[in-house]
Design an enzyme around this catalytic site. Structure first.
Site, PDB file in Angstrom:
ATOM      1  N   GLY A 163       0.834  -1.209   0.000  1.00 12.33           N
ATOM      2  CA  GLY A 163       0.000   0.000   0.000  1.00 12.33           C
ATOM      3  C   GLY A 163       0.863   1.251   0.000  1.00 12.33           C
ATOM      4  N   ASN A 212      -2.542 -10.720  -2.493  1.00 11.97           N
ATOM      5  CA  ASN A 212      -2.126 -12.094  -2.746  1.00 11.97           C
ATOM      6  C   ASN A 212      -3.310 -13.034  -2.573  1.00 11.97           C
ATOM      7  OD1 ASN A 212       0.632 -11.706  -3.205  1.00 11.97           O
ATOM      8  ND2 ASN A 212       1.155 -11.885  -1.031  1.00 11.97           N
ATOM      9  N   LYS A 233       0.134 -16.290 -10.151  1.00 12.21           N
ATOM     10  CA  LYS A 233       0.750 -15.632  -8.985  1.00 12.21           C
ATOM     11  C   LYS A 233       0.568 -16.500  -7.734  1.00 12.21           C
ATOM     12  CE  LYS A 233       2.562 -12.428  -6.343  1.00 12.21           C
ATOM     13  NZ  LYS A 233       2.028 -11.258  -5.760  1.00 12.21           N
ATOM     14  N   ASN A 241      13.709 -14.449   0.402  1.00 11.72           N
ATOM     15  CA  ASN A 241      13.348 -15.130  -0.851  1.00 11.72           C
ATOM     16  C   ASN A 241      14.566 -15.695  -1.576  1.00 11.72           C
ATOM     17  OD1 ASN A 241      10.915 -14.090  -0.142  1.00 11.72           O
ATOM     18  ND2 ASN A 241      10.614 -12.819  -1.958  1.00 11.72           N
TER      19      ASN A 241
HETATM   20  O1  PAF Z   1       3.978 -12.071  -0.917  1.00 10.21           O
HETATM   21  C1  PAF Z   1       5.098 -11.695  -1.277  1.00 10.21           C
HETATM   22  O2  PAF Z   1       6.034 -11.494  -0.524  1.00 10.21           O
HETATM   23  C2  PAF Z   1       5.295 -11.391  -2.761  1.00 10.21           C
HETATM   24  O3  PAF Z   1       4.104 -11.684  -3.431  1.00 10.21           O
HETATM   25  C3  PAF Z   1       6.468 -12.090  -3.449  1.00 10.21           C
HETATM   26  C4  PAF Z   1       6.352 -11.904  -4.955  1.00 10.21           C
HETATM   27  C5  PAF Z   1       6.531 -13.562  -3.101  1.00 10.21           C
HETATM   28  C6  PAF Z   1       7.776 -11.424  -3.134  1.00 10.21           C
HETATM   29  O4  PAF Z   1       8.165 -11.520  -1.797  1.00 10.21           O
END
Ligand code: PAF
Length: 310
Positions: free
Chosen positions: A12, A103, A185, A203
């Site tokens: 946001g 998400n 996604k 990540n």
């Molecule tokens: O939720 C998340 O953190 C993001 O969608 C992603 C792309 C996995 C990057 O951290």
């Protein structure tokens, strides 16, 4: 265009900061009045891959202060979607478009139920961002944003949104198959988020270990089977390679689910791996890896209360 972003989390704040560069009227709606006042007073500070910069954004906890807008961008956690859009009702009038960049699967349905499906458009963003503090975000990974309607139509409003996003520096395109995109996604989040939350790796590090790479691949393979059975067209030729590529592109990022775990907050597990498990059960597809990921993340969530009471 008058735009209100609902939810002052990492995404946001990042969207508010970038869109204010497009010289549009940007508002942030926060359920917390103190935090909204702090953001209004000090603005949003971004650091990371776009350098360090500051942006002035108006923020409030009172949707009536903002009034009707052209575009509402929903950036709250999936489990807060319903309460957020109910609180945001004063922003919505005839012609208002509501865009979800959240998400998981299920947000379009919740928003449509409350505000009417005609108003709602879906979107996915592969940007990586970490909330460091109130109004302070580390922009940790580039990635495009894709928007579109569930019925595939491309009205003028969607084209205007794409133009404004690109003008603000957010690489954005339109798709006629938003369902395929949301599931694509979902696969990325199903492979990365729970596993980072459990291992506490960022990540990039997730892809460094053979063990986590293997679990990630198995979770994504199960999700691909569910998507295929549901005849959902995934946008990537090689979804497994895509998940690893996102790990690399957002290497420095702490996934949104790990950010939640570190703050001892509720996670979006039910809207990510949980969706895959539920749909797999309905279709009779074995889904052991996603089930274990769901159970482990829920165990971590339940342990917060125990830690506090000890
Ligand atoms: O939720 C998340 O953190 C993001 O969608 C992603 C792309 C996995 C990057 O951290």
């Amino acid at each position: 265009m008058k735009i209100a972003i609902v939810g002052p989390g990492a995404m946001g704040n990042l969207f508010a900061a970038f869109l204010s560069r497009a010289k549009e009227e940007i508002w942030l709606l926060d359920k917390n009045a103190g935090r909204a006042a702090a953001i209004s007073g000090s603005g949003i500070r971004i650091d990371g891959i776009s350098g360090e910069w500051q942006s002035r954004v108006k923020a409030t906890a009172d949707a009536k202060e903002i009034g009707p807008v052209d575009l509402v961008i929903v950036c709250v956690k999936a489990y807060d979607t319903k309460s957020a859009i109910i609180r945001a009702k004063p922003l919505v009038q005839e012609g208002t478009v509501i865009l979800t960049l959240q998400n998981g699967i299920g947000n379009i349905e919740i928003l449509s139920e409350v505000a009417g499906g005609e108003k709602v458009i879906g979107g996915v963003t592969n940007l990586g961002a970490t909330l460091l503090d109130t109004g302070r975000v580390r922009y940790a990974g580039r990635g495009e944003t894709v928007i579109g309607r569930i019925d595939g139509r491309i009205p003028v409003a969607i084209r205007s949104i794409r133009e404004i996003f690109n003008k603000g520096g957010l690489e954005t395109r339109i798709s006629r198959d938003i369902k395929g995109l949301l599931w694509s996604k979902l696969l990325v989040n199903a492979g990365i988020n729970a596993l980072t939350a459990i291992t506490r790796l960022n990540n990039g590090r997730l892809a460094e270990f053979e063990s986590t790479r293997r679990i990630m691949r198995e979770a994504v393979t199960e999700a691909i089977k569910v998507a295929k059975r549901k005849r959902i067209k995934l946008i990537y030729d090689d979804p497994l390679a895509k998940v690893e590529a996102v790990c690399e592109a957002t290497a420095a990022n702490i996934s949104s689910m790990l950010q939640d775990i570190l703050k001892k907050k509720h996670t979006e597990i039910d809207f990510i791996n949980g969706v895959i498990v539920r749909q797999a059960q309905e279709l009779g597809i074995p889904c052991p890896v996603n089930s274990i990921l769901v159970d482990l993340v829920k165990t971590i969530e339940s342990s917060y209360a125990l830690e506090v009471s000890r």
